[in-house]
Write an enzyme that holds these catalytic residues in place. Structure first.
Site, PDB file in Angstrom:
ATOM      1  N   GLU A  83      14.892 -23.367 -16.296  1.00  0.00           N
ATOM      2  CA  GLU A  83      14.740 -23.829 -14.912  1.00  0.00           C
ATOM      3  C   GLU A  83      13.471 -24.621 -14.627  1.00  0.00           C
ATOM      4  O   GLU A  83      13.470 -25.449 -13.740  1.00  0.00           O
ATOM      5  CB  GLU A  83      14.788 -22.600 -13.972  1.00  0.00           C
ATOM      6  CG  GLU A  83      16.099 -21.828 -14.005  1.00  0.00           C
ATOM      7  CD  GLU A  83      17.255 -22.624 -13.429  1.00  0.00           C
ATOM      8  OE1 GLU A  83      17.021 -23.461 -12.539  1.00  0.00           O
ATOM      9  OE2 GLU A  83      18.395 -22.420 -13.882  1.00  0.00           O
TER      10      GLU A  83
ATOM     11  N   SER B  51      44.700  35.677   6.318  1.00  0.00           N
ATOM     12  CA  SER B  51      43.942  36.932   6.217  1.00  0.00           C
ATOM     13  C   SER B  51      42.463  36.727   5.943  1.00  0.00           C
ATOM     14  O   SER B  51      41.676  37.669   6.095  1.00  0.00           O
ATOM     15  CB  SER B  51      44.539  37.814   5.122  1.00  0.00           C
ATOM     16  OG  SER B  51      45.841  38.236   5.489  1.00  0.00           O
TER      17      SER B  51
END
Length: 850
Positions: free
Chosen positions: A90, A469
């Site tokens: 770059e 229960s």
């Protein structure tokens, strides 16, 4: 000669005029554009979009949310070889220019002359940074000039290292990867410092055009770009020739890696995400918040495994429903690529893999896996037991050959157990498990279903079902608070109840339709006798039960006003039940469940810290110093977990007495105030209020431990512990199977049922369907923790009783058993048979209290 001199003079003045005009033009452009440029000093405090991350209590990453995947890194953490690859591709002159490259501009200018259009190129790393932070990618001269001016300013404000750090954290690398660390994770599943040279060059190559040079979308173009970058590195003497040749010859191994989680816990992560969004809105996805949950990663992994195995085990008991799909005929024999595409696109649920049946033998089958591997499924690997599903109560005959089960082109599910594959299927039944800490309500594990990808409904928190229960312990608690004792005799016999709210006559039954007659309360609980629960509620009255339930955290306005509530007709979530059972586990204190312990911003500052109601038994005593010590210990534990350095607590307020209102601190108070980096002032945590007497809690714990040692929860004896208690639960049908149980360290509830509320089938009860899930989780969660049966509190006595009538037994009675009571509720001695008198031992021992 004068003519030549005059000619040169004209050229000089023309050149000077042109240069002056250019300078004036450039100066004018600068004066025109510079006021519109953003201040570059904001780059020092830039806030990069960073996803929301969710962690377990032991700092394991369990969730990530946000469009941009980014993990910022510091310049010193970037490998030098990567920097060299970046500069080679770059901006080779990066360390020599001050923001713009003359050579790059000349190259860009030649392209403009050739094409008449701006073609790109010529941008330094600094110019690219300026464009990505402040400008658009529109190819116009004004944007390019702004880019140049901003680059010059950036170079004046920031060092080269700061520019490179910002650039490598900001730039887009394709596939939602922003920054080099995210790119390394997405393409190679590695951290940045683990990348090899050829991988670094490939990632750098993506920057030029994230779509065109993406190694996943365009592998050939990406490879060409990678090798060019490696060539540039060699030409610039960053690498030697052997290194260059080796890197170029290395095949690329990029493939997509999703979010790299330490533990897949989506139900927990989703709870944390929702809380973060409620607090911070959509900024939660971009501002880098870290949410730390109370969930322990080891507990969570065990819970998920237990739920998956429990559901698969239930599913195997009810038959094989056939292949998941039928694959299309192959156009070319032996070319399985169409099938492989289908297999690879199929979601993976509950760890089950997919496969395609290639051939079926007498008692085996050849199966193609999604990874291209071919396996042989033997007869004992799920084929022999794959009886055809008819309904939840019926299956077809046992298969005699593999062709009775499978056919070529079947797409099937497979479960890998150790090194063997077994025929399986995605269950239609669902389940949930939630486990909370009884001391402060912190959720330690949450599983809301078989697999979040299969169904996002979190049944642990969002599904309300009748608990059956497993609700009875609350009824029995109310009974003990209203004159009953564990030895109270209640008749277990048929009853017909006329109640308009129950739509006429109600004839409740026990499981199996049997009746025991006069039954002690303790036995009625561990044998789960329905008729006893109903008669107990009729005796104490509905208002007494509602008062007890209110203290356990159940909203009174939602409770049914009839006797069916004694059998668990009030629908609850597993979390509500686990939080209520935590009161039994901690000895009678009410806590509130929570899952987020703290939230930090991207800089590590704590923005929110949970302040849960916390059990503090010393706080009930007269000794205030013990209570203050408890407060300081809790604060130190909380603060030291939140902050990197130990804290000096400058002051703490005294803990409120149990009967004083506890004030919850504001957000600012929770965070405290820092006078120095290692100092913080925090308030004590709020104290959990006592809601049932410790003696009542102890008696209930004793009765529920009997559920495990001699009752419907006996399978939990396999854990070999003496500090476990709980209750099974099954609703009519049966439609819901529950097990709610606890130790002093964890209160855990497991549930199993169909979302459609259809029957589970005969024999599917809380103890057979849900409790194995609970056991498999608790086996792991309690590993290494000491066995801690509760200490008997003052005011509890043990008496020998006659089990037939619940009264104190005569000395020498061979049938007498021991029972516990509160001191004021010891039952009277049973009447002696007529014609007998007290023995000498009875006269010398008038009381048998232990």
């Amino acid at each position: 000669m004068p003519i030549k001199k005059s000619y040169l003079s004209v050229l000089f003045w023309l050149f000077f005029a042109g240069l002056s005009a250019s300078a004036v033009a450039l100066g004018g452009l600068y004066l025109f554009l510079s006021p519109k440029l953003p201040p570059v000093d904001t780059l020092r405090h830039v806030k990069l979009q960073t996803p929301l991350r969710v962690y377990s209590s032991d700092d394991q990453l369990i969730g990530e949310f946000g469009e941009q995947r980014r993990t910022p890194v510091r310049y010193e953490d970037i490998p030098e070889l990567y920097i060299q690859a970046l500069l080679s591709a770059e901006d080779a002159e990066f360390y020599d220019h001050r923001g713009i490259s003359i050579r790059g501009f000349l190259r860009a200018a030649s392209l403009i002359v050739q094409t008449g259009e701006i073609q790109g190129g010529g941008s330094t790393i600094t110019m690219q940074l300026a464009r990505d932070f402040f400008l658009t990618r529109e190819q116009v001269f004004s944007r390019k000039l702004n880019e140049v001016l901003l680059a010059l300013q950036i170079e004046r404000e920031l060092s080269k290292e700061e520019i490179l750090e910002l650039f490598n954290n900001k730039m887009f690398f394709g596939n939602r990867a922003y920054g080099i660390q995210a790119a390394a994770q997405i393409y190679y599943g590695r951290n940045l410092d683990e990348l090899e040279l050829h991988q670094m060059a490939m990632i750098v190559g993506v920057l030029k055009a994230p779509s065109a040079y993406n190694p996943l979308a365009n592998p050939s173009r990406a490879l060409t770009r990678r090798n060019w970058i490696l060539g540039r590195m060699f030409a610039l003497n960053y690498i030697d020739e052997p290194t260059y040749i080796a890197a170029v010859e290395t095949p690329d191994d990029a493939r997509y890696h999703g979010a790299t989680l330490d533990l897949y816990a989506p139900y927990v992560a989703e709870l944390a995400r929702r809380e973060a969004v409620e607090r911070f809105g959509t900024d939660a996805y971009t501002d880098g918040y870290k949410v730390y949950t109370t969930v322990n990663s080891r507990h969570q992994a065990a819970a998920q495994a237990a739920v998956v195995e429990g559901l698969l085990t239930y599913d195997r008991r009810h038959g094989y429903r056939g292949p998941e799909a039928r694959l299309e005929e192959l156009e070319t024999e032996g070319d399985y690529s169409p099938w492989l595409r289908t297999l690879r696109s199929a979601p993976r649920f509950g760890g089950l893999s997919v496969g395609a049946v290639l051939a079926v033998e007498e008692q085996s089958a050849e199966v193609l896996l999604a990874n291209g591997e071919t396996i042989t499924l033997e007869w004992d690997q799920g084929l022999s037991r794959a009886r055809r599903y008819i309904n939840e109560n019926a299956r077809g005959p046992a298969p005699q050959s593999a062709s009775d089960v499978l056919a070529v082109r079947d797409m099937i599910r497979l479960q890998q157990v150790e090194d063997q594959w077994h025929l399986s299927q995605v269950p239609t039944v669902q389940g949930a498990l939630v486990s909370v800490d009884p001391q402060d309500g912190a959720m330690r594990a949450v599983v809301g279903g078989f697999d979040f990808r299969h169904s996002q409904l979190n049944r642990a928190l969002q599904s309300v079902r009748q608990p059956g229960s497993s609700f009875k312990p609350f009824v029995y608690t109310a009974a003990l608070e209203n004159g009953f004792t564990p030895s109270s005799i209640v008749n277990d016999s048929p009853v017909v109840i006329q109640d308009a709210s129950l739509e006429g006559a109600w004839r409740p039954e026990n499981d199996g339709g049997t009746f025991l007659g006069p039954t002690r309360l303790r036995e009625a609980l561990y044998r789960s006798r329905n008729l006893v629960s109903i008669r107990v509620l009729r005796s104490i009255g509905l208002p007494a039960l509602l008062d007890t339930l209110d203290r356990f955290g159940f909203a009174q306005e939602e409770l049914p006003r009839n006797l069916s509530i004694s059998l668990g007709s009030h629908a609850v979530t597993p979390l509500e039940l686990a939080t209520a059972y935590a009161i039994f586990a901690n000895g009678g204190y009410r806590v509130e469940s929570y899952v987020v312990s703290r939230i930090e911003d991207s800089f590590g500052q704590v923005l929110h810290r949970a302040r849960p109601l916390t059990v503090c038994k010393p706080c009930e005593q007269e000794d205030r110093d013990s209570a203050d010590d408890f407060s300081r210990q809790q604060l130190m534990a909380t603060a030291s977990h939140d902050l990197a350095e130990p804290l000096e607590l400058e002051s703490t307020q005294p803990v409120s007495a149990p009967d004083e209102p506890v004030r919850l601190a504001t957000l600012e108070e929770s965070l405290g105030t820092r006078d120095a980096p290692d100092q913080v002032i925090l308030e004590p945590l709020p104290i959990a209020p006592r809601v049932i007497d410790e003696r009542t809690a102890y008696l209930m714990d004793s009765m529920m431990r009997d559920v495990i040692t001699r009752g419907t929860g006996h399978r939990a004896r396999a854990l070999g512990r003496n500090d476990l208690a709980g209750k099974t639960g099954t609703t009519n049908g049966p439609r819901d199977a529950w097990f709610a149980g606890y130790s002093p360290d964890l209160s855990t509830v497991a549930w199993l049922g169909f979302d459609q509320n259809t029957p589970l089938g005969r024999g599917e009860y809380g103890g057979t369907a849900a409790q194995p899930i609970w056991i498999n989780y608790m086996r792991v969660a309690l590993e290494g923790l000491p066995d801690r049966p509760p200490q008997q509190p003052d005011g509890i006595v043990t008496v020998r009783i006659n089990p037939e009538n619940g009264r104190r037994a005569h000395i020498g009675d061979p049938n007498a058993i021991f029972e516990m009571f509160t001191a004021e509720n010891v039952p009277p001695r049973e009447d002696r048979p007529s014609g007998t008198s007290r023995t000498r031992e009875e006269q010398s021992l008038p009381e048998e209290l232990f």
